[in-house]
Design a protein around this motif. Structure first.
Motif, PDB file in Angstrom:
ATOM      1  N   GLN A   1       0.817  -1.063   0.080  1.00 40.03           N
ATOM      2  CA  GLN A   1       0.387   0.066  -0.493  1.00 40.03           C
ATOM      3  C   GLN A   1       0.938   1.378   0.140  1.00 40.03           C
ATOM      4  O   GLN A   1       0.228   2.163  -0.880  1.00 40.03           O
ATOM      5  CB  GLN A   1      -0.661  -0.628   1.408  1.00 40.03           C
ATOM      6  CG  GLN A   1      -2.394  -0.847   1.233  1.00 40.03           C
ATOM      7  CD  GLN A   1      -2.977  -0.527   1.978  1.00 40.03           C
ATOM      8  OE1 GLN A   1      -2.382  -0.345   4.095  1.00 40.03           O
ATOM      9  NE2 GLN A   1      -4.202  -0.015   2.407  1.00 40.03           N
ATOM     10  N   LEU A   2       2.213   0.835   0.771  1.00 35.08           N
ATOM     11  CA  LEU A   2       2.462   2.341   0.826  1.00 35.08           C
ATOM     12  C   LEU A   2       4.205   1.593   0.616  1.00 35.08           C
ATOM     13  O   LEU A   2       4.616   0.821   1.183  1.00 35.08           O
ATOM     14  CB  LEU A   2       3.236   2.430   2.089  1.00 35.08           C
ATOM     15  CG  LEU A   2       3.380   4.567   2.429  1.00 35.08           C
ATOM     16  CD1 LEU A   2       3.172   5.156   1.326  1.00 35.08           C
ATOM     17  CD2 LEU A   2       3.353   4.489   3.932  1.00 35.08           C
TER      18      LEU A   2
ATOM     19  N   SER B   1       5.645   5.763  -2.677  1.00 30.25           N
ATOM     20  CA  SER B   1       4.625   5.496  -3.526  1.00 30.25           C
ATOM     21  C   SER B   1       3.437   4.886  -2.699  1.00 30.25           C
ATOM     22  O   SER B   1       3.823   5.006  -2.064  1.00 30.25           O
ATOM     23  CB  SER B   1       5.055   5.160  -4.682  1.00 30.25           C
ATOM     24  OG  SER B   1       5.871   3.917  -3.940  1.00 30.25           O
ATOM     25  N   TYR B   2       2.766   4.914  -3.371  1.00 27.21           N
ATOM     26  CA  TYR B   2       0.730   4.702  -3.057  1.00 27.21           C
ATOM     27  C   TYR B   2       0.626   3.354  -3.809  1.00 27.21           C
ATOM     28  O   TYR B   2       0.604   3.845  -5.316  1.00 27.21           O
ATOM     29  CB  TYR B   2       0.099   5.572  -2.809  1.00 27.21           C
ATOM     30  CG  TYR B   2       0.509   6.675  -1.853  1.00 27.21           C
ATOM     31  CD1 TYR B   2       0.713   6.897  -0.425  1.00 27.21           C
ATOM     32  CD2 TYR B   2       1.504   8.122  -2.237  1.00 27.21           C
ATOM     33  CE1 TYR B   2       1.013   7.306  -0.199  1.00 27.21           C
ATOM     34  CE2 TYR B   2       1.238   8.780  -1.756  1.00 27.21           C
ATOM     35  CZ  TYR B   2       1.418   8.761  -0.784  1.00 27.21           C
ATOM     36  OH  TYR B   2       2.276  10.121  -0.118  1.00 27.21           O
TER      37      TYR B   2
ATOM     38  N   LEU C   1      -4.833   2.687  -2.804  1.00 26.58           N
ATOM     39  CA  LEU C   1      -5.003   3.827  -2.241  1.00 26.58           C
ATOM     40  C   LEU C   1      -4.130   4.995  -2.610  1.00 26.58           C
ATOM     41  O   LEU C   1      -3.099   4.514  -3.101  1.00 26.58           O
ATOM     42  CB  LEU C   1      -3.775   2.759  -0.461  1.00 26.58           C
ATOM     43  CG  LEU C   1      -3.388   4.764   0.427  1.00 26.58           C
ATOM     44  CD1 LEU C   1      -4.615   4.405   1.238  1.00 26.58           C
ATOM     45  CD2 LEU C   1      -2.066   3.917   1.438  1.00 26.58           C
ATOM     46  N   LYS C   2      -4.533   6.122  -1.554  1.00 19.32           N
ATOM     47  CA  LYS C   2      -4.279   6.824  -2.756  1.00 19.32           C
ATOM     48  C   LYS C   2      -3.787   8.124  -1.580  1.00 19.32           C
ATOM     49  O   LYS C   2      -4.330   8.070  -0.564  1.00 19.32           O
ATOM     50  CB  LYS C   2      -5.101   8.219  -3.414  1.00 19.32           C
ATOM     51  CG  LYS C   2      -6.047   7.031  -4.634  1.00 19.32           C
ATOM     52  CD  LYS C   2      -6.815   7.738  -5.425  1.00 19.32           C
ATOM     53  CE  LYS C   2      -7.563   7.151  -6.283  1.00 19.32           C
ATOM     54  NZ  LYS C   2      -8.930   7.891  -6.960  1.00 19.32           N
ATOM     55  N   GLU C   3      -2.879   9.238  -1.771  1.00 19.66           N
ATOM     56  CA  GLU C   3      -2.283   9.271  -0.500  1.00 19.66           C
ATOM     57  C   GLU C   3      -4.091  10.800   0.444  1.00 19.66           C
ATOM     58  O   GLU C   3      -3.179  10.498   1.675  1.00 19.66           O
ATOM     59  CB  GLU C   3      -1.526  10.845  -1.380  1.00 19.66           C
ATOM     60  CG  GLU C   3      -0.886  12.308  -0.423  1.00 19.66           C
ATOM     61  CD  GLU C   3      -0.289  12.569  -0.786  1.00 19.66           C
ATOM     62  OE1 GLU C   3       0.614  12.518  -1.510  1.00 19.66           O
ATOM     63  OE2 GLU C   3      -0.822  14.184  -1.014  1.00 19.66           O
TER      64      GLU C   3
ATOM     65  N   ILE D   1      -5.933   8.787   3.403  1.00 21.61           N
ATOM     66  CA  ILE D   1      -4.502   8.400   4.942  1.00 21.61           C
ATOM     67  C   ILE D   1      -5.124   8.950   5.942  1.00 21.61           C
ATOM     68  O   ILE D   1      -5.208  10.383   5.347  1.00 21.61           O
ATOM     69  CB  ILE D   1      -3.640   9.014   4.702  1.00 21.61           C
ATOM     70  CG1 ILE D   1      -3.067   7.376   3.334  1.00 21.61           C
ATOM     71  CG2 ILE D   1      -2.918   7.770   5.513  1.00 21.61           C
ATOM     72  CD1 ILE D   1      -1.450   7.961   3.316  1.00 21.61           C
TER      73      ILE D   1
END
Length: 235
Positions: A3-4, A61-62, A66-68, A71
């Motif tokens: 995810q990250l 990076s994601y 998942l988008k920034e 979160i």
């Protein structure tokens, strides 16, 4: 799929390097605890993950959908924030701000989300209360509900039990653990509470002069744990 991912990231602000070569990855459902010395860059790392600060070098990076902006974030509270004159409902609803886009008003769906999170965290009887009138533990639950309005996938928590009494601290840890295990929300948490960290975490990121990243079991076998854990989280 992660995810990250942080790949050789250099952390800093105002042109000053705080920490170099930070690399780790987090998968869906992980419970990562970030530990280390005061001033080692842990909070700066969180703000960089959230896009509030740009990495001085390296890449964040994601993935896995998942988008920034998806979160959730529970920051450390300041005295000014603790005295904020808004209702519990207003505070929780503000967690949907990132979803407003160009719209000037909250949608019914967003209001329903706020009410759902209020109920989920047992705050129904406090919904109309002023935030600054609440106890420290109640305020942290409100902020957690606010953070959950922003996400169904990942939540970042910066010292979420700081200043809370032992009973409230234990309740908060159990709540976070349930969000992780039952709801599948990925948890990334900064903590100086090494005992609880080693109880709940699946992975450890130790940030200091040297950097360790691995599973809890790998950490316990490392030289980092021999020094850091035995000193109760301070070096």
């Amino acid at each position: 799929m992660a995810q990250l991912t942080c790949d050789k990231v250099t952390l800093g602000y105002d042109g000053k390097v705080v920490r170099e070569n930070v690399s780790f990855s987090v998968k869906s459902g992980d419970y990562l605890c970030i530990i280390g010395e005061n001033g080692s860059g842990k909070s700066t790392l969180m703000k960089t993950i959230l896009g509030l600060k740009a990495p001085m070098s390296g890449k964040i990076s994601y993935g896995d959908g998942l988008k920034e902006k998806e979160i959730g974030y529970l920051p450390q509270q300041t005295d000014i924030q603790k005295d904020f004159p808004a209702s519990v409902y207003e505070i929780v609803l503000s967690g949907c701000l990132s979803k407003l886009g160009a719209k000037p008003f909250y949608t019914k769906k967003q209001k329903d989300m706020a009410n759902y999170q209020i109920h989920r965290l047992g705050l129904d009887n406090l919904k109309k209360r002023c935030y600054r009138e609440l106890s420290g533990g109640q305020q942290q639950r409100v902020l957690l509900a606010r953070a959950l309005c922003a996400t169904k996938k990942m939540i970042l928590l910066d010292e979420p039990v700081s200043g809370l009494d032992p009973k409230v601290t234990a309740d908060m840890y159990e709540l976070i653990d349930a969000l992780n295990k039952k709801d599948g929300i990925t948890v990334i948490m900064i903590s100086h509470d090494i005992k609880s960290t080693l109880t709940y975490a699946t992975h450890i990121l130790h940030v200091g002069k040297d950097i360790f990243f691995g599973t809890k079991q790998e950490y316990l076998k490392s030289d980092f744990a021999k020094v850091f854990a035995n000193k109760g989280g301070e070096e």
